[in-house]
Scaffold this motif. Sequence first.
Motif, PDB file in Angstrom:
ATOM      1  N   ASN A   6       0.830  -1.208   0.000  1.00  0.00           N
ATOM      2  CA  ASN A   6       0.000   0.000   0.000  1.00  0.00           C
ATOM      3  C   ASN A   6       0.864   1.258   0.000  1.00  0.00           C
ATOM      4  O   ASN A   6       0.410   2.335   0.392  1.00  0.00           O
ATOM      5  CB  ASN A   6      -0.929   0.010   1.223  1.00  0.00           C
ATOM      6  N   LEU A 179     -15.614   6.120   0.231  1.00  0.00           N
ATOM      7  CA  LEU A 179     -14.907   4.839   0.303  1.00  0.00           C
ATOM      8  C   LEU A 179     -14.485   4.534   1.737  1.00  0.00           C
ATOM      9  O   LEU A 179     -14.572   3.387   2.190  1.00  0.00           O
ATOM     10  CB  LEU A 179     -13.681   4.851  -0.616  1.00  0.00           C
ATOM     11  N   ASN A 180     -14.048   5.546   2.453  1.00  0.00           N
ATOM     12  CA  ASN A 180     -13.653   5.365   3.843  1.00  0.00           C
ATOM     13  C   ASN A 180     -14.851   4.966   4.708  1.00  0.00           C
ATOM     14  O   ASN A 180     -14.755   4.085   5.574  1.00  0.00           O
ATOM     15  CB  ASN A 180     -13.022   6.650   4.372  1.00  0.00           C
ATOM     16  N   ARG A 183     -15.689   1.329   3.980  1.00  0.00           N
ATOM     17  CA  ARG A 183     -14.716   0.425   4.592  1.00  0.00           C
ATOM     18  C   ARG A 183     -14.937   0.304   6.096  1.00  0.00           C
ATOM     19  O   ARG A 183     -14.905  -0.796   6.667  1.00  0.00           O
ATOM     20  CB  ARG A 183     -13.301   0.932   4.290  1.00  0.00           C
ATOM     21  N   LYS A 184     -15.184   1.431   6.753  1.00  0.00           N
ATOM     22  CA  LYS A 184     -15.390   1.407   8.209  1.00  0.00           C
ATOM     23  C   LYS A 184     -16.648   0.628   8.593  1.00  0.00           C
ATOM     24  O   LYS A 184     -16.712   0.068   9.688  1.00  0.00           O
ATOM     25  CB  LYS A 184     -15.469   2.841   8.748  1.00  0.00           C
ATOM     26  N   SER A 188     -17.494  -4.551   1.637  1.00  0.00           N
ATOM     27  CA  SER A 188     -16.475  -4.709   0.615  1.00  0.00           C
ATOM     28  C   SER A 188     -16.486  -3.502  -0.329  1.00  0.00           C
ATOM     29  O   SER A 188     -17.544  -3.016  -0.721  1.00  0.00           O
ATOM     30  CB  SER A 188     -16.748  -6.002  -0.166  1.00  0.00           C
ATOM     31  N   VAL A 189     -15.288  -3.030  -0.691  1.00  0.00           N
ATOM     32  CA  VAL A 189     -15.167  -1.834  -1.526  1.00  0.00           C
ATOM     33  C   VAL A 189     -14.956  -2.211  -2.987  1.00  0.00           C
ATOM     34  O   VAL A 189     -14.119  -3.060  -3.314  1.00  0.00           O
ATOM     35  CB  VAL A 189     -13.992  -0.943  -1.044  1.00  0.00           C
ATOM     36  N   GLN A 216      -6.466  -0.198   2.509  1.00  0.00           N
ATOM     37  CA  GLN A 216      -6.737  -1.561   2.055  1.00  0.00           C
ATOM     38  C   GLN A 216      -7.204  -1.475   0.615  1.00  0.00           C
ATOM     39  O   GLN A 216      -8.046  -0.646   0.269  1.00  0.00           O
ATOM     40  CB  GLN A 216      -7.815  -2.210   2.929  1.00  0.00           C
ATOM     41  N   PRO A 218      -9.176  -1.931  -2.809  1.00  0.00           N
ATOM     42  CA  PRO A 218     -10.559  -2.331  -3.102  1.00  0.00           C
ATOM     43  C   PRO A 218     -10.614  -3.817  -3.430  1.00  0.00           C
ATOM     44  O   PRO A 218      -9.724  -4.341  -4.110  1.00  0.00           O
ATOM     45  CB  PRO A 218     -10.925  -1.485  -4.329  1.00  0.00           C
ATOM     46  N   GLU A 219     -11.649  -4.475  -2.942  1.00  0.00           N
ATOM     47  CA  GLU A 219     -11.802  -5.892  -3.286  1.00  0.00           C
ATOM     48  C   GLU A 219     -12.114  -6.071  -4.765  1.00  0.00           C
ATOM     49  O   GLU A 219     -11.786  -7.108  -5.347  1.00  0.00           O
ATOM     50  CB  GLU A 219     -12.919  -6.520  -2.433  1.00  0.00           C
ATOM     51  N   SER A 259      -7.008  -8.122  -5.566  1.00  0.00           N
ATOM     52  CA  SER A 259      -8.293  -7.553  -5.973  1.00  0.00           C
ATOM     53  C   SER A 259      -8.850  -8.278  -7.193  1.00  0.00           C
ATOM     54  O   SER A 259      -8.099  -8.815  -8.009  1.00  0.00           O
ATOM     55  CB  SER A 259      -8.134  -6.063  -6.313  1.00  0.00           C
ATOM     56  N   HIS A 322     -15.121 -12.774   3.019  1.00  0.00           N
ATOM     57  CA  HIS A 322     -15.459 -11.447   3.549  1.00  0.00           C
ATOM     58  C   HIS A 322     -16.375 -11.612   4.759  1.00  0.00           C
ATOM     59  O   HIS A 322     -17.154 -12.557   4.828  1.00  0.00           O
ATOM     60  CB  HIS A 322     -16.157 -10.635   2.448  1.00  0.00           C
TER      61      HIS A 322
END
Length: 335
Positions: A6, A179-180, A183-184, A188-189, A216, A218-219, A259, A322
């Motif tokens: 990352n 997106l944050n 994720r929180k 799954s993003v 992290q 994105p999946e 991903s 997941h």
Amino acid sequence: MSDIRNNWNREEIRAIYERPLLQLVLDAADMHRRHHKFGEVQISSLLSIKTGGCSEDCAYCPQAARFHTDVKVHALMKTDEVVNAAKNAKAGGASRFCMGAAWREVRDNRDFDRVIDMVKAVNELDMEVCCTLGMLTPQQADRLAEAGLYAYNHNVDTSEEHYNEVITTRTYDDRLNTLNNVRKAGISVCSGGIIGLGETDEDRIGMLHTLSNLPQHPESVPINVLVPVAGTPLANNGRVPFDELVRMIATARIVMPASAVRLSAGRLELSVSEQAMCFLAGANSIFAGDKLLTTPNPEYNADMDMFRMLGLTPKAAFADGHPQARKNVMEHEPC
């Protein structure tokens, strides 16, 4: 695995992106084999549950109210209509069902309550449920998670530097904030972008840099090719050369190894041999069905013929471990 990083810098990504094409594809194929079952492709189905009339000014989108396109405005669909569409998608081989609404942002109203009901109902079909509804607050993301949402799509579209050339009604940070929030909430993003927006290679590298440096990855990473639509500001943009699409897919595969890289909008323009090259380069997800929101897509039978020809197999739902997948398995296991 140690391949997952990352902390990519642009120079590293540029060096990958600029490799000779066949070497790049071979390297991406090797990375793909280390992280995925080769030949297994996840199939998604995408339904526009509320079409047109969007207040945004995304230059590529025929659903923006300010553009004069042939897209007709349709109110939010009824839950039973959506469930029937999901059943048909599952019968057609899709393991994920994505519902898209042409909203700038989610509002806490009766329409959102109905979407929550849709998520719950489709979740009962043992499909991975995905939504793309625009910007989300943390509380709205939590509601979707509680309803059983598996994934949320919110593309960054392009590089931060090129973004204002395409969209002015929301910021790049707005997209990253959503997106944050997703994720929180434990969802799954799904986040990628579009090529063919008038961007440079440096912009494409910049988009991959943003995605690969999220805390992290994105999946799912959709790589869309612009489908120009009459009435939109980008209606006259030329077709993206095929080798540039392959280059994007392969680079995405190397910098985000675990991903799913989704071959998305624009696939109708590709021959089977061109799609095969994309799969070899690391694509392992597609949208199936004859329409993606408002743009054409290959028919299901054509896709199944392609799968048989290339020896591809559809990926089962909830195969990635997941948290929502584990929840669904536990809820449906016999006592």
